[in-house]
Enzyme design. Structure first.
Site, short mmCIF file in Angstrom:
data_model
loop_
_atom_site.label_atom_id
_atom_site.label_comp_id
_atom_site.label_asym_id
_atom_site.label_seq_id
_atom_site.Cartn_x
_atom_site.Cartn_y
_atom_site.Cartn_z
N LYS A 111 50.92 -66.26 -22.83
CA LYS A 111 51.40 -64.92 -22.53
C LYS A 111 52.16 -64.35 -23.72
O LYS A 111 52.88 -65.07 -24.40
CB LYS A 111 52.33 -64.98 -21.32
CG LYS A 111 53.10 -63.72 -21.04
CD LYS A 111 54.55 -63.95 -20.64
CE LYS A 111 55.40 -64.64 -21.64
NZ LYS A 111 56.81 -64.26 -21.70
N GLY B 221 54.21 -70.88 -21.16
CA GLY B 221 53.35 -72.04 -20.93
C GLY B 221 53.45 -72.63 -19.53
O GLY B 221 52.43 -72.80 -18.85
N GLY B 222 54.65 -72.97 -19.09
CA GLY B 222 54.80 -73.57 -17.77
C GLY B 222 54.38 -72.63 -16.66
O GLY B 222 53.73 -73.03 -15.68
N SER B 223 54.73 -71.35 -16.79
CA SER B 223 54.33 -70.35 -15.79
C SER B 223 52.82 -70.17 -15.77
O SER B 223 52.21 -70.03 -14.71
CB SER B 223 55.02 -69.02 -16.09
OG SER B 223 56.42 -69.13 -16.00
N ALA B 224 52.21 -70.14 -16.96
CA ALA B 224 50.76 -70.00 -17.04
C ALA B 224 50.06 -71.18 -16.39
O ALA B 224 49.05 -71.02 -15.70
CB ALA B 224 50.33 -69.86 -18.50
N ASP C 138 58.05 -65.47 -14.23
CA ASP C 138 56.82 -65.13 -14.95
C ASP C 138 55.54 -65.57 -14.24
O ASP C 138 54.44 -65.19 -14.65
CB ASP C 138 56.83 -65.78 -16.35
CG ASP C 138 57.62 -64.98 -17.37
OD1 ASP C 138 57.93 -63.80 -17.09
OD2 ASP C 138 57.92 -65.51 -18.44
#
Length: 279
Positions: free
Chosen positions: A9, A101-104, A136
């Site tokens: 993102k 990254g973690g949210s994606a 996010d």
């Protein structure tokens, strides 16, 4: 077995609009996604297990504490039905990088597991589950290009007409989102107004209010932005999210790849990619 992309993102712009009564910062931001990201491979198994591989696997907490497993447990608790899963997370996005990254990962997993489920969650239930996992995660679940407001709960799709390339660069310095927001004392820019007449570079020009605070914590961000701005073919540059990752929009992927090599040769992490454009 299926493999899905969890795209990185970027915040084309990020402006602070004050605080909520609970102390959270209200934002005005445009978010887009790239063709580069983490990969999740999911297959049926007797028991749930998560294996983390890839360049940045070592930067994560244990598999049991990973947001993907939290998402799986939340999916079942919300009424979704899925059997045991063996999940492999290929961690390509730097950790603590402002690239979501973690949210994606959590959002890509929720989309995949909902499609595989014999009793999937409805759209609203899936959104509420995403929101419970992190600010996010809902926008990562929505994908495309979105303008977010509030603390991320309000989203409006944006038409983003951009056919060039993007270069993501990180000085290999993780930054805590919480620390950046906690230390933020700079003047706020407030709501940006209509962006309907702005192209991608124009949106980037609206700025990121967190940049100065992030540079105080990681001065290498300033050098990164300066180098990006001087790169051949760079159209617009900015820091993404709370940092420390920065990006530049490029006229052509070839110039983005040349710049990526130059950054990597001096110890930075860099990836050239394209902005994902939904059909």
């Amino acid at each position: 077995m299926i493999t899905v992309l969890a795209p990185a993102k970027i915040n084309l712009f990020l402006r602070i609009c004050g605080k909520t009564d609970a102390g959270y910062h209200r934002l005005d931001s445009a978010i887009a996604f790239t063709h580069f990201g983490d990969h999740l491979t999911i297959e049926s198994a007797h028991d749930d297990q998560l294996t983390i591989i890839g360049e940045f696997a070592g930067g994560l907490e244990s598999a049991d504490d990973n947001l993907v497993m939290t998402a799986l447990n939340g999916f079942r608790a919300a009424g979704g039905v899925i059997g045991g899963l063996s999940i492999t997370l290929e961690k390509n996005i730097p950790v603590g990088a402002g690239l979501g990254g973690g949210s994606a990962d959590a959002a890509a997993f929720l989309r995949a597991v909902n499609a595989l489920s014999s009793m999937p969650l409805g759209k609203d239930a899936l959104y509420h589950l995403a929101a419970s996992l992190g600010a996010d995660v809902p926008v990562c679940l929505a994908g495309g290009c979105q303008r977010i407001a509030g603390i991320g709960e309000t989203m409006t799709p944006i038409d983003l007409d951009f056919s060039g390339a993007i270069l993501l660069v990180n000085p290999r310095i993780p930054l805590s989102t919480k620390e950046v927001f906690t230390r933020f004392t700079c003047p706020i820019s407030g709501f940006a107004g209509s962006v309907s007449n702005l192209d991608a570079a124009g949106m980037v020009g609206l700025g990121n209010d967190l940049t100065a605070t992030a540079i105080e914590l990681a001065p290498a961000i300033n050098s990164c932005l300066d180098r990006l701005a001087r790169s051949k073919g760079a159209i617009a540059t900015a820091m993404s999210g709370s940092g420390a990752s920065c990006f530049a929009l490029f006229d052509h992927i070839d110039n983005a790849e040349i710049a990526a090599t130059e950054f990597e040769n001096t110890g930075y992490w860099a990836r050239a990619s394209m902005i994902y454009q939904p059909d």
